[in-house]
Scaffold this active site. Sequence first.
Site, PDB file in Angstrom:
ATOM      1  N   LYS A  26       0.887  -1.134   0.012  1.00 33.42           N
ATOM      2  CA  LYS A  26       0.007  -0.027   0.029  1.00 33.42           C
ATOM      3  C   LYS A  26       1.034   1.153   0.174  1.00 33.42           C
ATOM      4  O   LYS A  26       1.600   1.530   1.107  1.00 33.42           O
ATOM      5  CB  LYS A  26      -0.754   0.165   0.997  1.00 33.42           C
ATOM      6  CG  LYS A  26      -1.458   1.315   1.879  1.00 33.42           C
ATOM      7  CD  LYS A  26      -2.491   1.629   0.943  1.00 33.42           C
ATOM      8  CE  LYS A  26      -3.188   3.126   1.610  1.00 33.42           C
ATOM      9  NZ  LYS A  26      -2.505   4.145   1.785  1.00 33.42           N
ATOM     10  N   GLY A  31       3.974   3.550  10.981  1.00 28.94           N
ATOM     11  CA  GLY A  31       3.107   4.858  10.921  1.00 28.94           C
ATOM     12  C   GLY A  31       2.632   5.287  12.236  1.00 28.94           C
ATOM     13  O   GLY A  31       3.302   5.000  13.293  1.00 28.94           O
ATOM     14  N   SER A  32       1.366   5.976  12.262  1.00 31.83           N
ATOM     15  CA  SER A  32       0.964   6.544  13.380  1.00 31.83           C
ATOM     16  C   SER A  32       0.375   5.479  14.186  1.00 31.83           C
ATOM     17  O   SER A  32      -0.139   4.230  13.758  1.00 31.83           O
ATOM     18  CB  SER A  32      -0.133   7.553  13.170  1.00 31.83           C
ATOM     19  OG  SER A  32      -1.145   6.822  12.536  1.00 31.83           O
ATOM     20  N   GLY A  86      -3.358   5.173  13.240  1.00 35.33           N
ATOM     21  CA  GLY A  86      -3.493   4.326  12.183  1.00 35.33           C
ATOM     22  C   GLY A  86      -3.334   2.932  12.265  1.00 35.33           C
ATOM     23  O   GLY A  86      -4.197   1.887  12.000  1.00 35.33           O
ATOM     24  N   GLY A  87      -2.088   2.756  12.742  1.00 32.90           N
ATOM     25  CA  GLY A  87      -1.822   1.400  13.180  1.00 32.90           C
ATOM     26  C   GLY A  87      -2.711   0.414  14.016  1.00 32.90           C
ATOM     27  O   GLY A  87      -3.002  -0.885  14.005  1.00 32.90           O
ATOM     28  N   GLU A 112       4.850  -0.979  13.383  1.00 35.13           N
ATOM     29  CA  GLU A 112       5.715  -0.013  14.129  1.00 35.13           C
ATOM     30  C   GLU A 112       5.088   1.275  14.292  1.00 35.13           C
ATOM     31  O   GLU A 112       4.947   1.935  13.236  1.00 35.13           O
ATOM     32  CB  GLU A 112       7.152  -0.084  13.349  1.00 35.13           C
ATOM     33  CG  GLU A 112       8.365   0.223  14.114  1.00 35.13           C
ATOM     34  CD  GLU A 112       8.826   1.620  13.680  1.00 35.13           C
ATOM     35  OE1 GLU A 112       8.158   2.505  14.576  1.00 35.13           O
ATOM     36  OE2 GLU A 112       9.541   1.665  12.979  1.00 35.13           O
ATOM     37  N   CYS A 136      11.306   7.449  13.699  1.00 38.83           N
ATOM     38  CA  CYS A 136      10.513   7.016  14.730  1.00 38.83           C
ATOM     39  C   CYS A 136      11.440   6.766  15.991  1.00 38.83           C
ATOM     40  O   CYS A 136      11.174   6.489  17.182  1.00 38.83           O
ATOM     41  CB  CYS A 136      10.020   5.627  14.462  1.00 38.83           C
ATOM     42  SG  CYS A 136      11.157   4.703  13.653  1.00 38.83           S
ATOM     43  N   GLU A 186       4.031  11.146  22.398  1.00 39.21           N
ATOM     44  CA  GLU A 186       5.187  11.579  21.241  1.00 39.21           C
ATOM     45  C   GLU A 186       4.749  12.745  20.365  1.00 39.21           C
ATOM     46  O   GLU A 186       3.410  12.780  20.059  1.00 39.21           O
ATOM     47  CB  GLU A 186       4.979  10.423  20.141  1.00 39.21           C
ATOM     48  CG  GLU A 186       5.945  10.432  19.046  1.00 39.21           C
ATOM     49  CD  GLU A 186       6.100   9.601  17.909  1.00 39.21           C
ATOM     50  OE1 GLU A 186       7.062   9.065  17.440  1.00 39.21           O
ATOM     51  OE2 GLU A 186       4.904   9.179  17.245  1.00 39.21           O
TER      52      GLU A 186
END
Length: 474
Positions: A151, A208-209, A212-213, A232, A269, A358
């Site tokens: 994606k 990603g975030s 979203g994750g 991650e 990250c 974060e």
Amino acid sequence: MNLTDSTATQIRAACSAAASAAPVYARLPISHRAALLRALADALLGARETLVPLADRETRLGTTRLNGELDRTVFQLRGFATQVENGTAQPLLDDPAIPGAPPLGRQRLTRIAVPLGPIAMFAASNFPFAFSVLGGDTASALAAGCPVVVKAHPGHPGLSRAVFDLAAGCLAELHLPEGVLQLVQGSGVDVGLALVRDPDIEAVAFTGSLRGGQALWREANARPRPIPFYGELGSINPVVALPAALQAHGPALATALAGSIVLGCGQFCTCPGVVVVRDDDLGQAFVRQLAEGLAAATPHAMLHAGIRAGFNAGVARLHGHAAVKTLVAAPAGGEAPGAHLFATDATSFIADEGLREEVFGPSCLVVTVKDLDETLDVLAAVQGSLTVTLWGADEDTPDNHRLVVAAQRLAGRVLFSGVPTGVAVTAAQQHGGPWPSSTNAASTSVGYAAMERFLRPVALQDAPAWLIQRRGQA
Ligand code: NAP
């Protein structure tokens, strides 16, 4: 160049092509897998002159950084090829038979690992090469014998398409099925959701975030047949600067830390989001030096408007906080944000979960502590993190033992020198940590062990010799 959103039919077709390719690809001699990885590396290198400017236009990360990232991507593709040739992708553990009844006696057991099948891979916005179409997740899945459906990240659609076209050319040249690598794209959650829900997908890799994750992780688990989800996500990467280190190298450490905070405009990250220092003369001098370094820094523009909005909201939250002092709020330079440094005390940090979130971008929060116990309390309050850095814990003392235990509880990688940004691709690397830094603390998304995410162990009992010779590959 087709940059329109993939339709549901196209996503289904991509996953179906990957499923058809899976048994063919898994059965290939291992040398063919390695040849594909090397061909992909060569293709990337050969197209540097067109890919890097395209990546720069879409991400604004700068050609120096992007050239370095392309080199790293080539290095990791070739590294995985070598691992495949060395047999790492086909592990085999043999327990010979012992006559007699269990528990002492047993049949011969041979533990092997088989490729999972099609992997859905969500490319990262902040690594347009190294964690995108041909990045670490794709390299490790291909090395493990799994087709990949990428994606693309909507932050660099043209680059994703260009890299995918190169890869498709390599597959054709090597007479491999095109389903070994597929690309879907689009901005909006529908494409990603359809991919994770597709019945042919066997596992998901995501960078990603947290939001979203987490949403996609839930989706993977809500399927009629749940599948592994390797996410991650966010991390605040605490750095503990102990007096011994500040006494010996305070100014140099302050310069290194400032550089790590603003590296890539703080969009890594592993960027340090929290630094823990004693509230004493050494600590205060270190914080002054760090503030000077950050005030002089000139971060570049951020990857996309959404990341910038998230950064603005994060620093606004800290600016307005009663227990937080703003030490540096460098003015934004046009599209680029300024570097930020904030300070608070241990009690406030521990009391307010919001201070431990974060802030993705060039910002760091200093937490001042009275002593070791307070340092340990601060670490205990932090959620899972990719890294913890301990500067000055080199001696074998009870205090340092306590710090190391606390750091290992918290993070997948514990550093005793240097800064957490810059993650080497090696066999010993661990890039992942307890939730929420990753959704599976036992796996890594960087380094050669990343392959293990896409292999499933099988124990063969009294298997025929031919199957063992072929390392379980029927
Ligand atoms: P993101 O918003 O998490 O998006 C990553 C990918 O996941 C995109 O392809 C996105 O697709 C998809 N996605 C996100 N939420 C989804 C959902 N609910 N359902 C289905 N698909 C979904 O990450 P980002 O765009 O890279 O940056 C946003 C924030 O993520 C940053 O501000 C930062 O906090 C964090 N971040 C963390 C890391 C890290 O290394 N841990 C790296 C980059 C960013 P669409 O965009 O098409 O919806």
